[in-house]
Write a protein that holds these residues in place. Structure first.
Motif, PDB file in Angstrom:
ATOM      1  N   VAL A 259      23.852 -33.000 -32.276  1.00 22.22           N
ATOM      2  CA  VAL A 259      23.128 -33.479 -31.158  1.00 22.22           C
ATOM      3  C   VAL A 259      21.683 -33.767 -31.323  1.00 22.22           C
ATOM      4  N   GLU A 260      21.231 -35.147 -31.088  1.00 22.05           N
ATOM      5  CA  GLU A 260      19.511 -35.037 -31.439  1.00 22.05           C
ATOM      6  C   GLU A 260      18.898 -35.384 -30.078  1.00 22.05           C
ATOM      7  N   VAL A 261      18.080 -34.716 -30.312  1.00 23.81           N
ATOM      8  CA  VAL A 261      17.052 -34.983 -28.619  1.00 23.81           C
ATOM      9  C   VAL A 261      15.790 -34.823 -28.970  1.00 23.81           C
ATOM     10  N   PRO A 262      15.363 -36.265 -28.364  1.00 25.02           N
ATOM     11  CA  PRO A 262      13.962 -36.212 -28.726  1.00 25.02           C
ATOM     12  C   PRO A 262      13.245 -35.097 -27.404  1.00 25.02           C
ATOM     13  N   ALA A 263      12.189 -34.877 -27.914  1.00 25.38           N
ATOM     14  CA  ALA A 263      11.131 -34.057 -27.570  1.00 25.38           C
ATOM     15  C   ALA A 263       9.289 -33.796 -27.175  1.00 25.38           C
ATOM     16  N   THR A 264       9.004 -33.030 -26.708  1.00 24.02           N
ATOM     17  CA  THR A 264       7.144 -32.926 -27.367  1.00 24.02           C
ATOM     18  C   THR A 264       6.877 -31.797 -26.857  1.00 24.02           C
ATOM     19  N   LEU A 265       6.181 -31.277 -27.905  1.00 17.35           N
ATOM     20  CA  LEU A 265       5.666 -29.902 -28.033  1.00 17.35           C
ATOM     21  C   LEU A 265       4.502 -29.559 -28.257  1.00 17.35           C
ATOM     22  N   VAL A 266       3.702 -28.509 -27.266  1.00 18.25           N
ATOM     23  CA  VAL A 266       2.821 -28.200 -27.088  1.00 18.25           C
ATOM     24  C   VAL A 266       2.616 -27.420 -29.009  1.00 18.25           C
ATOM     25  N   ALA A 267       0.869 -27.516 -29.180  1.00 18.58           N
ATOM     26  CA  ALA A 267       0.517 -26.535 -30.256  1.00 18.58           C
ATOM     27  C   ALA A 267       0.578 -25.173 -29.713  1.00 18.58           C
ATOM     28  N   GLY A 268       1.131 -24.054 -31.174  1.00 17.81           N
ATOM     29  CA  GLY A 268       1.698 -23.100 -30.728  1.00 17.81           C
ATOM     30  C   GLY A 268       3.100 -22.358 -30.066  1.00 17.81           C
ATOM     31  N   THR A 269       3.038 -21.420 -29.320  1.00 18.59           N
ATOM     32  CA  THR A 269       4.103 -21.478 -28.903  1.00 18.59           C
ATOM     33  C   THR A 269       5.169 -22.137 -28.420  1.00 18.59           C
ATOM     34  N   ASN A 270       6.314 -22.815 -28.019  1.00 15.59           N
ATOM     35  CA  ASN A 270       6.836 -23.365 -27.307  1.00 15.59           C
ATOM     36  C   ASN A 270       8.457 -22.497 -27.013  1.00 15.59           C
ATOM     37  N   THR A 271       9.220 -22.463 -25.537  1.00 17.33           N
ATOM     38  CA  THR A 271      10.490 -22.033 -25.057  1.00 17.33           C
ATOM     39  C   THR A 271      11.367 -23.389 -25.211  1.00 17.33           C
ATOM     40  N   VAL A 272      12.320 -22.959 -26.198  1.00 16.00           N
ATOM     41  CA  VAL A 272      13.773 -24.470 -25.777  1.00 16.00           C
ATOM     42  C   VAL A 272      14.955 -23.899 -25.329  1.00 16.00           C
ATOM     43  N   ARG A 273      15.049 -24.093 -24.481  1.00 14.20           N
ATOM     44  CA  ARG A 273      16.442 -23.353 -23.250  1.00 14.20           C
ATOM     45  C   ARG A 273      17.706 -24.803 -23.399  1.00 14.20           C
ATOM     46  N   ALA A 274      18.757 -23.912 -23.698  1.00 12.69           N
ATOM     47  CA  ALA A 274      20.052 -24.886 -23.845  1.00 12.69           C
ATOM     48  C   ALA A 274      20.551 -24.093 -22.622  1.00 12.69           C
ATOM     49  N   THR A 275      21.146 -24.839 -21.962  1.00 12.42           N
ATOM     50  CA  THR A 275      21.907 -24.334 -20.412  1.00 12.42           C
ATOM     51  C   THR A 275      23.416 -25.376 -20.319  1.00 12.42           C
ATOM     52  N   ALA A 276      24.133 -24.264 -20.093  1.00  6.67           N
ATOM     53  CA  ALA A 276      25.750 -24.895 -19.987  1.00  6.67           C
ATOM     54  C   ALA A 276      25.646 -25.610 -18.680  1.00  6.67           C
ATOM     55  N   THR A 277      26.068 -26.587 -18.187  1.00  2.00           N
ATOM     56  CA  THR A 277      26.012 -27.014 -16.644  1.00  2.00           C
ATOM     57  C   THR A 277      27.481 -27.045 -16.622  1.00  2.00           C
ATOM     58  N   THR A 278      28.746 -27.350 -16.489  1.00  3.71           N
ATOM     59  CA  THR A 278      30.160 -27.006 -16.531  1.00  3.71           C
ATOM     60  C   THR A 278      30.362 -25.455 -16.316  1.00  3.71           C
ATOM     61  N   ALA A 279      31.355 -25.105 -15.726  1.00  5.93           N
ATOM     62  CA  ALA A 279      32.073 -23.916 -15.419  1.00  5.93           C
ATOM     63  C   ALA A 279      32.805 -23.650 -17.307  1.00  5.93           C
ATOM     64  N   THR A 280      32.873 -24.615 -17.400  1.00  6.04           N
ATOM     65  CA  THR A 280      33.505 -24.027 -19.186  1.00  6.04           C
ATOM     66  C   THR A 280      32.303 -23.404 -20.297  1.00  6.04           C
ATOM     67  N   GLY A 281      31.258 -23.030 -19.710  1.00 10.25           N
ATOM     68  CA  GLY A 281      30.045 -22.936 -20.143  1.00 10.25           C
ATOM     69  C   GLY A 281      29.634 -24.454 -21.847  1.00 10.25           C
ATOM     70  N   GLY A 282      29.197 -23.585 -22.245  1.00  7.10           N
ATOM     71  CA  GLY A 282      28.703 -24.322 -23.318  1.00  7.10           C
ATOM     72  C   GLY A 282      29.433 -24.459 -24.502  1.00  7.10           C
ATOM     73  N   PRO A 283      28.860 -25.805 -25.888  1.00  3.58           N
ATOM     74  CA  PRO A 283      30.169 -24.978 -26.427  1.00  3.58           C
ATOM     75  C   PRO A 283      29.344 -23.834 -28.215  1.00  3.58           C
ATOM     76  N   ASN A 284      30.200 -23.709 -29.106  1.00  2.46           N
ATOM     77  CA  ASN A 284      29.651 -22.654 -30.109  1.00  2.46           C
ATOM     78  C   ASN A 284      28.146 -23.509 -30.226  1.00  2.46           C
TER      79      ASN A 284
END
Length: 565
Positions: A259-284
């Motif tokens: 799955v592809e997601v467009p985003a904008t990064l800053v120069a240097g260190t970035n945090t990318v967090r993927a959070t489960a939104t349903t009671a069954t959790g996320g995919p592997n």
């Protein structure tokens, strides 16, 4: 010498293609059009009416460069202003085309290197992709003519870009985990394991990503989902929500997709967090790949998703079911609103089928959907449009009819009912609506296309509608009905290419079984069958462009950026 020239209708392909990717650790490039409006020279011109500059002015149907007649070789060259990394070149020939030519590049305009050569030119649009050269000057060097005349190009387009952030891979098992754990019990992962979310809302995987420069990026998540339900993840970059894309079933826990997601990064260190939104959790999750991103949305622009011929009678439990996959792409786009071009639910548009199939996927966007009807909406045994109206409610008839209009910014959108184009009331309504419009850009959409290379072919009943729209300088028409993708260049209702014409896009690949191509129509620039996807329209107050996004998230076709009439 004057002479009759054949009209060759062409238009640009992919002026806004998304990023070219290369192997991890090597440079990627943000592609852009380099040649338009740049200084140009030529070995000769037929007359002052056909200067070298006309081959680089953005017009693919009227203005052109033409060389002196009857002699070889001849060339036309463009100065990019500085040395640029090249990616591809497009040529749009007039009737006087080259059967043999070379594309040559130079750093100084003196010493030339050939990067492409052919002796089998046929006069059709040529796209030479996969170029790796760097140059300031680029030229077409013609060595054999197809006609007794000279060489003539409507347009020559040179694309390229400058190096940007290298792509990089980040294994999920090395990320920061919350309510998730590392596991190895399913095959196919690429590192030392994968991450399995706990079955609860709020678990996350957080990656640390370093970017050498600030700018757009593409986040590609490799995942597996062996269930029969979507497990969406909320993706945030540096604490700011970016998107909540669908992570649809992959068929098995050992079957991995991206799955592809467009985003904008800053120069240097970035945090990318993927959070489960349903009671069954996320995919592997297996890994995150960060690559160079495409161009950012134009100032003042907005995104619209569109498709026709959508929901077959199937669910995500079947890997062959397509509408869950096209819905996932709509979710990833996060459009301002969604247009449907008819045949929303198969086979007979029953309310029960809408609820059982369409609603489970595309229904996610129901509140921002602006639907149009197709012929299948008339088949409901409960009555014409009964299921359609019951399901969509006021969205089906916001102005009391199955045709209506609405505005956004400087755009006027018109949804029409092509089952009843012989209805005088609808024609009168459209005439009055167009007369009252004050917006500078017009898009209309309905089911049955006037022009189609597919199995249903052209539908003349739509011609009076086109005539009304063309007279009011409409810009874009979207249709379905034939289950394939097709993009036409600007044309008038009589199928003649013209700069003030309407761009038609046939987007009948939302999920129903595909049809073939039968009779290629004039002005058809791109045709795809057996390719499902969603149209992504990017619109500003003065321009529009389109992309076909496939169910794998890849860009299958891109249009040039058109200026509203």
């Amino acid at each position: 010498m004057s002479r009759h020239r054949l009209a060759l209708t062409v238009a640009a392909v992919a002026a806004l293609l998304t990023t070219l990717f290369v192997a991890a650790g090597s440079a990627a490039a943000v592609e852009s059009l380099l040649s338009q409006g740049r200084p140009a020279t030529a070995s000769s011109v037929e007359t002052a009416s056909y200067p070298a500059s006309a081959a680089f002015d953005g017009d693919t149907a009227a203005s052109r460069w033409a060389s002196a007649e009857g002699s070889d070789p001849q060339w036309v060259s463009v100065d990019l202003g500085s040395v640029q990394q090249l990616s591809r070149i497009e040529l749009f020939w007039e009737a006087a085309y080259a059967t043999a030519y070379q594309l040559q590049v130079s750093a100084d305009g003196i010493a030339w290197t050939t990067v492409h050569a052919t002796t089998t030119g046929d006069g059709g649009p040529d796209e030479i992709a996969g170029l790796t050269a760097s140059a300031r000057y680029v030229r077409m060097h013609g060595t054999a003519r197809a006609t007794p005349y000279g060489y003539s190009l409507y347009e020559m387009r040179v694309y390229g870009g400058t190096p940007t952030t290298p792509s990089s891979e980040h294994q999920a098992e090395s990320a920061v985990l919350s309510q998730a754990f590392v596991d190895t019990k399913h095959a196919g992962y690429t590192g030392t394991g994968f991450v399995d979310y706990v079955n609860t809302v709020g678990g996350y995987v957080e990656f640390s990503v370093t970017a050498s420069t600030a700018g757009p990026a593409k986040l590609t998540f490799r995942y597996a989902n062996g269930t029969t339900a979507d497990r969406p993840l909320a993706v945030a970059v540096n604490g700011t929500s970016v998107a909540t894309p669908a992570f649809t079933p992959t068929g098995a826990w050992a079957t991995w997709q991206s799955v592809e997601v467009p985003a904008t990064l800053v120069a240097g260190t970035n945090t990318v967090r993927a959070t489960a939104t349903t009671a069954t959790g996320g995919p592997n999750l297996d890994r995150l790949t960060v690559g160079a991103g495409g161009p950012t949305e134009p100032p003042g622009g907005f995104v619209v998703a569109a498709a026709g011929d959508i929901a077959a009678q199937c669910t995500a439990a079947s890997s062959a079911c397509v509408h869950p996959k096209t819905a996932a792409q709509v979710r990833s786009m996060n459009p301002e609103f969604v247009l449907t071009m008819g045949d929303n639910q198969y086979d007979d548009a029953l309310l029960s089928d809408f609820r059982a199939y369409y609603d489970t996927t595309w229904g996610t966007f129901k509140s921002k959907t602006r639907p149009a009807v197709g012929n299948h909406e008339t088949y409901d045994p409960a009555g014409v449009y009964a299921g359609y109206k019951a399901y969509f409610g006021n969205l089906a008839t916001p102005q009391g009819k199955t045709y209506y209009s609405f505005d956004r910014g400087n755009w006027h959108f018109i949804a029409l009912d092509s089952n009843y184009f012989n209805d005088r009331a609808q024609i009168d309504w459209l005439t009055a609506d167009l007369n009252a419009n004050t917006k500078g850009c017009i898009a209309a959409y309905w089911h049955h296309p006037l022009f189609s290379s597919g199995s249903h072919g052209n539908n003349p009943i739509s011609k009076p509608i086109w005539q009304l729209l063309y007279a009011k300088k409409a810009d874009l028409v979207l249709n379905g009905h034939d289950h394939h993708y097709e993009r036409f260049g600007p044309q008038n209702p009589d199928q003649q290419a013209t700069g003030d014409g309407i761009v038609e896009i046939l987007g009948g690949m939302g999920g129903a079984s595909p049809y073939g191509i039968h009779n290629v129509q004039p002005n058809s620039l791109k045709r795809l069958t057996n390719t499902f996807g969603v149209l992504k329209l990017t619109l500003t107050d003065t321009t529009f462009s389109s992309q076909l996004i496939g169910v794998d998230g890849a860009v299958k076709d891109s249009s040039p950026t058109y200026t509203c009439h």
